[in-house]
Design a protein around this motif. Structure first.
Motif, mmCIF file in Angstrom:
data_model
loop_
_atom_site.group_PDB
_atom_site.id
_atom_site.type_symbol
_atom_site.label_atom_id
_atom_site.label_comp_id
_atom_site.label_asym_id
_atom_site.label_seq_id
_atom_site.Cartn_x
_atom_site.Cartn_y
_atom_site.Cartn_z
ATOM 1 N N ILE A 1 51.532 1.513 18.493
ATOM 2 C CA ILE A 1 52.767 1.432 17.709
ATOM 3 C C ILE A 1 52.689 0.261 16.730
ATOM 4 O O ILE A 1 53.001 0.410 15.543
ATOM 5 C CB ILE A 1 53.991 1.325 18.644
ATOM 6 C CG1 ILE A 1 54.150 2.638 19.422
ATOM 7 C CG2 ILE A 1 55.256 0.979 17.870
ATOM 8 C CD1 ILE A 1 55.140 2.581 20.562
ATOM 9 N N LEU B 1 52.718 7.342 12.958
ATOM 10 C CA LEU B 1 53.766 6.366 12.669
ATOM 11 C C LEU B 1 53.631 5.820 11.247
ATOM 12 O O LEU B 1 54.622 5.748 10.505
ATOM 13 C CB LEU B 1 53.721 5.229 13.689
ATOM 14 C CG LEU B 1 54.837 4.208 13.624
ATOM 15 C CD1 LEU B 1 56.209 4.865 13.715
ATOM 16 C CD2 LEU B 1 54.678 3.183 14.727
ATOM 17 N N VAL C 1 48.780 8.209 17.408
ATOM 18 C CA VAL C 1 50.107 7.600 17.319
ATOM 19 C C VAL C 1 50.201 6.692 16.094
ATOM 20 O O VAL C 1 51.172 6.781 15.328
ATOM 21 C CB VAL C 1 50.455 6.835 18.616
ATOM 22 C CG1 VAL C 1 51.764 6.077 18.471
ATOM 23 C CG2 VAL C 1 50.517 7.791 19.798
ATOM 24 N N ALA C 2 49.217 5.832 15.888
ATOM 25 C CA ALA C 2 49.268 4.905 14.747
ATOM 26 C C ALA C 2 49.280 5.646 13.412
ATOM 27 O O ALA C 2 50.123 5.348 12.555
ATOM 28 C CB ALA C 2 48.113 3.909 14.818
ATOM 29 N N GLY D 1 50.365 1.138 13.960
ATOM 30 C CA GLY D 1 50.984 2.070 13.019
ATOM 31 C C GLY D 1 51.914 1.377 12.045
ATOM 32 O O GLY D 1 51.907 1.665 10.849
ATOM 33 N N VAL D 2 52.718 0.444 12.556
ATOM 34 C CA VAL D 2 53.630 -0.307 11.678
ATOM 35 C C VAL D 2 52.828 -1.158 10.696
ATOM 36 O O VAL D 2 53.098 -1.154 9.485
ATOM 37 C CB VAL D 2 54.602 -1.176 12.512
ATOM 38 C CG1 VAL D 2 55.391 -2.115 11.619
ATOM 39 C CG2 VAL D 2 55.537 -0.282 13.333
ATOM 40 N N PRO E 1 51.789 7.291 23.345
ATOM 41 C CA PRO E 1 52.097 6.015 22.691
ATOM 42 C C PRO E 1 51.825 4.814 23.594
ATOM 43 O O PRO E 1 52.028 4.877 24.800
ATOM 44 C CB PRO E 1 53.584 6.118 22.354
ATOM 45 C CG PRO E 1 54.114 7.230 23.172
ATOM 46 C CD PRO E 1 52.974 8.072 23.641
ATOM 47 N N ILE F 1 59.235 12.246 9.380
ATOM 48 C CA ILE F 1 58.695 12.337 10.742
ATOM 49 C C ILE F 1 57.934 13.649 10.924
ATOM 50 O O ILE F 1 56.824 13.667 11.473
ATOM 51 C CB ILE F 1 59.818 12.182 11.791
ATOM 52 C CG1 ILE F 1 60.364 10.751 11.753
ATOM 53 C CG2 ILE F 1 59.327 12.560 13.188
ATOM 54 C CD1 ILE F 1 61.680 10.571 12.499
ATOM 55 N N SER G 1 54.614 8.569 8.773
ATOM 56 C CA SER G 1 56.059 8.807 8.787
ATOM 57 C C SER G 1 56.830 7.672 8.132
ATOM 58 O O SER G 1 57.736 7.914 7.307
ATOM 59 C CB SER G 1 56.549 8.991 10.227
ATOM 60 O OG SER G 1 55.931 10.098 10.823
ATOM 61 N N LEU G 2 56.509 6.434 8.487
ATOM 62 C CA LEU G 2 57.203 5.281 7.896
ATOM 63 C C LEU G 2 56.996 5.221 6.385
ATOM 64 O O LEU G 2 57.943 5.007 5.624
ATOM 65 C CB LEU G 2 56.723 3.977 8.539
ATOM 66 C CG LEU G 2 57.204 3.695 9.951
ATOM 67 C CD1 LEU G 2 56.491 2.470 10.521
ATOM 68 C CD2 LEU G 2 58.713 3.502 9.969
ATOM 69 N N THR H 1 51.166 0.612 7.786
ATOM 70 C CA THR H 1 52.063 1.036 6.715
ATOM 71 C C THR H 1 52.102 0.016 5.574
ATOM 72 O O THR H 1 52.282 0.381 4.409
ATOM 73 C CB THR H 1 53.492 1.229 7.273
ATOM 74 O OG1 THR H 1 53.426 2.050 8.424
ATOM 75 C CG2 THR H 1 54.413 1.863 6.256
ATOM 76 N N GLY I 1 54.643 13.368 9.108
ATOM 77 C CA GLY I 1 53.718 12.509 9.847
ATOM 78 C C GLY I 1 53.144 13.212 11.057
ATOM 79 O O GLY I 1 51.927 13.216 11.280
#
Length: 190
Positions: free
Chosen positions: A48, A172, A168-169, A51-52, A43, A101, A175-176, A55, A104
């Motif tokens: 990160i 994330l 990672v992205a 990834g957010v 990460p 999670i 999962s989100l 979403t 993901g």
């Protein structure tokens, strides 16, 4: 007295184990083919954030799909609601978070961390992206429309992986999105 009425089940713990087993299968494939999975799972603040942010378009799509009267989306929505009711109506938010999670991590390691690069090595990156996205759609094919939507989402996650050389992205974002979608659907069912 025997009751034949259907009962709601909470299979979130079983789902968590299943999803993590997909990740294990992906990790074993990656090791077998000498892929740098660990490098892709490191990460960093930019991954990160990516990834957010990744979403957000999916959540906008979910909001539109939940309001759409177009028959294929309405049928998909009703099928997914029925599945959430049947499988997760009794699940707690922490269980849904664990499932999201696990999905993901497990699915992204398998589809983007193993299958996509393996197929890309055998052909070209676009073929690896397309084929792994197709397989991702196929395992989510609760309806024909869901197959198409999941294939497009798989392509999106695959593009993120390919573009930034990072898992990672996509993990994330996956999962989100899954957590928000599961909670939203569970609340709408209730």
């Amino acid at each position: 007295m025997h009751n034949d009425a259907p009962t709601n089940q909470n299979i979130a713990p079983v789902g968590i184990v299943f999803e993590l087993s997909l990740g294990l299968a992906g990790a074993l494939l990656a090791k077998w083919f000498g892929l740098p999975l660990q490098d892709w799972l490191t990460p960093a603040s930019d991954s990160i954030l990516r990834g957010v942010l990744a979403t957000l378009p999916m959540l906008a799509g979910l909001a539109l799909a939940m309001q759409s009267s177009w028959a294929p989306l309405a049928n998909m929505r009703e099928r997914v609601r029925a599945l959430v009711t049947e499988l997760f109506a009794e699940s707690t938010w922490p269980q849904l978070a664990g499932l999201a999670i696990a999905a993901g991590v497990g699915e992204e390691i398998l589809f983007r961390g193993a299958l996509q690069p393996i197929i890309s090595e055998w052909s070209v990156p676009l073929v690896g992206l397309a084929v792994s996205s197709f397989f991702f759609g196929a395992v989510h094919a609760a309806t024909p429309t869901y197959f198409v939507v999941a294939t497009v989402v798989g392509f999106y996650f695959g593009w993120l992986t390919q573009q930034y050389d990072d898992l990672v992205a996509p993990i994330l974002a996956h999962s989100l999105y899954d957590f928000v979608a599961l909670v939203w659907l569970q609340r709408r069912v209730a």
